[in-house]
Write a protein that holds these residues in place. Structure first.
Motif, mmCIF file in Angstrom:
data_model
loop_
_atom_site.group_PDB
_atom_site.id
_atom_site.type_symbol
_atom_site.label_atom_id
_atom_site.label_comp_id
_atom_site.label_asym_id
_atom_site.label_seq_id
_atom_site.Cartn_x
_atom_site.Cartn_y
_atom_site.Cartn_z
ATOM 1 N N LEU A 188 0.826 -1.205 0.000
ATOM 2 C CA LEU A 188 0.000 0.000 0.000
ATOM 3 C C LEU A 188 0.863 1.259 0.000
ATOM 4 O O LEU A 188 0.621 2.196 -0.786
ATOM 5 C CB LEU A 188 -0.924 -0.006 1.215
ATOM 6 N N SER A 189 1.868 1.294 0.853
ATOM 7 C CA SER A 189 2.735 2.476 0.919
ATOM 8 C C SER A 189 3.545 2.641 -0.358
ATOM 9 O O SER A 189 3.786 3.769 -0.804
ATOM 10 C CB SER A 189 3.666 2.373 2.125
ATOM 11 N N PHE A 190 3.959 1.542 -0.966
ATOM 12 C CA PHE A 190 4.701 1.626 -2.234
ATOM 13 C C PHE A 190 3.830 2.245 -3.317
ATOM 14 O O PHE A 190 4.288 3.116 -4.074
ATOM 15 C CB PHE A 190 5.167 0.236 -2.663
ATOM 16 N N VAL A 191 2.573 1.828 -3.391
ATOM 17 C CA VAL A 191 1.670 2.373 -4.407
ATOM 18 C C VAL A 191 1.429 3.868 -4.163
ATOM 19 O O VAL A 191 1.407 4.672 -5.102
ATOM 20 C CB VAL A 191 0.342 1.592 -4.408
ATOM 21 N N VAL A 192 1.290 4.257 -2.899
ATOM 22 C CA VAL A 192 1.040 5.662 -2.579
ATOM 23 C C VAL A 192 2.245 6.529 -2.949
ATOM 24 O O VAL A 192 2.103 7.583 -3.587
ATOM 25 C CB VAL A 192 0.698 5.808 -1.086
ATOM 26 N N ILE A 193 3.439 6.095 -2.568
ATOM 27 C CA ILE A 193 4.644 6.873 -2.893
ATOM 28 C C ILE A 193 4.852 6.933 -4.402
ATOM 29 O O ILE A 193 5.217 7.986 -4.956
ATOM 30 C CB ILE A 193 5.874 6.279 -2.190
ATOM 31 N N ALA A 194 4.616 5.813 -5.082
ATOM 32 C CA ALA A 194 4.772 5.798 -6.537
ATOM 33 C C ALA A 194 3.772 6.725 -7.212
ATOM 34 O O ALA A 194 4.102 7.399 -8.202
ATOM 35 C CB ALA A 194 4.610 4.378 -7.062
ATOM 36 N N ALA A 195 2.551 6.804 -6.685
ATOM 37 C CA ALA A 195 1.551 7.709 -7.259
ATOM 38 C C ALA A 195 1.967 9.169 -7.068
ATOM 39 O O ALA A 195 1.808 9.995 -7.975
ATOM 40 C CB ALA A 195 0.191 7.456 -6.619
ATOM 41 N N HIS A 196 2.521 9.489 -5.900
ATOM 42 C CA HIS A 196 3.001 10.850 -5.671
ATOM 43 C C HIS A 196 4.153 11.189 -6.625
ATOM 44 O O HIS A 196 4.202 12.288 -7.187
ATOM 45 C CB HIS A 196 3.463 10.997 -4.217
ATOM 46 N N TRP A 197 5.070 10.254 -6.785
ATOM 47 C CA TRP A 197 6.204 10.514 -7.681
ATOM 48 C C TRP A 197 5.737 10.679 -9.121
ATOM 49 O O TRP A 197 6.259 11.538 -9.849
ATOM 50 C CB TRP A 197 7.215 9.376 -7.593
ATOM 51 N N ARG A 198 4.783 9.864 -9.531
ATOM 52 C CA ARG A 198 4.300 9.967 -10.908
ATOM 53 C C ARG A 198 3.631 11.308 -11.156
ATOM 54 O O ARG A 198 3.823 11.924 -12.217
ATOM 55 C CB ARG A 198 3.319 8.826 -11.198
ATOM 56 N N ALA A 199 2.836 11.779 -10.189
ATOM 57 C CA ALA A 199 2.204 13.096 -10.341
ATOM 58 C C ALA A 199 3.258 14.199 -10.411
ATOM 59 O O ALA A 199 3.155 15.120 -11.230
ATOM 60 C CB ALA A 199 1.252 13.343 -9.177
ATOM 61 N N HIS A 200 4.279 14.096 -9.583
ATOM 62 C CA HIS A 200 5.372 15.080 -9.629
ATOM 63 C C HIS A 200 6.113 15.001 -10.959
ATOM 64 O O HIS A 200 6.510 16.026 -11.525
ATOM 65 C CB HIS A 200 6.318 14.833 -8.468
ATOM 66 N N HIS A 201 6.313 13.801 -11.464
ATOM 67 C CA HIS A 201 7.028 13.609 -12.726
ATOM 68 C C HIS A 201 6.261 14.195 -13.910
ATOM 69 O O HIS A 201 6.865 14.626 -14.898
ATOM 70 C CB HIS A 201 7.260 12.108 -12.949
ATOM 71 N N GLU A 202 4.938 14.231 -13.828
ATOM 72 C CA GLU A 202 4.143 14.802 -14.910
ATOM 73 C C GLU A 202 4.091 16.325 -14.868
ATOM 74 O O GLU A 202 3.928 16.969 -15.897
ATOM 75 C CB GLU A 202 2.715 14.235 -14.853
ATOM 76 N N ILE A 203 4.230 16.904 -13.692
ATOM 77 C CA ILE A 203 4.089 18.353 -13.534
ATOM 78 C C ILE A 203 5.413 19.074 -13.701
ATOM 79 O O ILE A 203 5.530 20.048 -14.459
ATOM 80 C CB ILE A 203 3.464 18.677 -12.167
ATOM 81 N N PHE A 204 6.455 18.617 -13.017
ATOM 82 C CA PHE A 204 7.668 19.411 -12.897
ATOM 83 C C PHE A 204 8.506 19.512 -14.172
ATOM 84 O O PHE A 204 9.259 20.483 -14.295
ATOM 85 C CB PHE A 204 8.526 18.885 -11.744
ATOM 86 N N PRO A 205 8.470 18.589 -15.112
ATOM 87 C CA PRO A 205 9.212 18.840 -16.351
ATOM 88 C C PRO A 205 8.749 20.074 -17.109
ATOM 89 O O PRO A 205 9.495 20.596 -17.944
ATOM 90 C CB PRO A 205 8.969 17.555 -17.167
ATOM 91 N N GLN A 206 7.538 20.576 -16.836
ATOM 92 C CA GLN A 206 7.036 21.765 -17.506
ATOM 93 C C GLN A 206 7.273 23.038 -16.710
ATOM 94 O O GLN A 206 6.834 24.108 -17.125
ATOM 95 C CB GLN A 206 5.524 21.613 -17.767
#
Length: 218
Positions: free
Chosen positions: A70-88
């Motif tokens: 559960l914690s792995f999925v939550v951290i991965a979801a946070h990282w993915r959202a950050h990865h989609e936003i911050f390159p722009q």
């Protein structure tokens, strides 16, 4: 004979800001990797001389494995959202950096909260701590997105998902688009104008019906 290349001060400043945003993204990736590593280090190792004993040991530690997933999925979801936003993101602000560090603090705190929720003791209190970490992590990321929009820190040529530059409304005069906040909202009143114009032309050029009398005014 070579001509010396002149670099404008604005170009160097823009490159420096972009490099700072890229360094922050790299730092975030490293911290997330460390958080996932700390999460995996606490996994209990099953023991047993036979297959049945091994399966019994795995079943006994089932809550630890479920909490890890559960914690792995939550951290991965946070990282993915950050990865989609911050390159722009084209530049940083001090508030954005502070919010990012607060968000990373919650990510690093996630392994500790996972250990707490799988420990023995009062479950409501342990669950409350885990849920509080999740809420604060989500709230800090929402503030990060708000700061990016408020400070116009995104690239105008490729804004992040859900963010529209305000200059688009100025480049499209009369296009039926109203600027609300930082986004563009279609104006419903603009859609009615062509419809009313077509109805007026159709009524004006409609031939008279058969049997209708023409009244002449003297």
């Amino acid at each position: 004979m070579t001509t010396p290349t002149c670099h404008k001060p604005g170009d160097s400043t823009g490159k420096a800001r972009a490099a700072a945003a890229e360094r922050l993204t790299t730092f975030v990736d490293a911290v997330i990797a460390i958080a996932l590593t700390l999460l995996a280090l606490d996994l209990p190792i099953p023991h047993g001389d036979t297959t049945g004993a091994m399966l019994s040991s795995i079943s006994a530690h089932g809550k630890e494995y479920i909490a890890f997933a559960l914690s792995f999925v939550v951290i991965a979801a946070h990282w993915r959202a950050h990865h989609e936003i911050f390159p722009q993101v084209r530049s940083l602000s001090s508030r954005l950096v502070s919010l990012t560090l607060a968000w990373l603090f919650m990510q690093v705190l996630m392994p500790f909260a996972t250990r707490v929720i799988t420990a023995d003791g009062a479950f409501p209190l342990r669950f409350s701590l885990y849920a509080m970490v999740q809420v604060l992590a989500s709230a800090s990321f929402a503030l990060i997105i708000r700061e990016i929009r408020r400070g116009h820190l995104y690239r105008t040529d490729a804004p992040p998902p859900g963010v529209r530059p305000e200059s688009d409304a100025q480049r499209l005069p009369g296009s039926g688009v109203r600027d609300v906040g930082s986004g563009l909202v279609p104006d419903r009143r603009h859609r009615r104008v062509p419809v009313l114009a077509r109805r007026a032309r159709h009524t004006r050029h409609r031939p008279p019906r058969r049997g209708s009398r023409t009244v002449s005014h003297s």
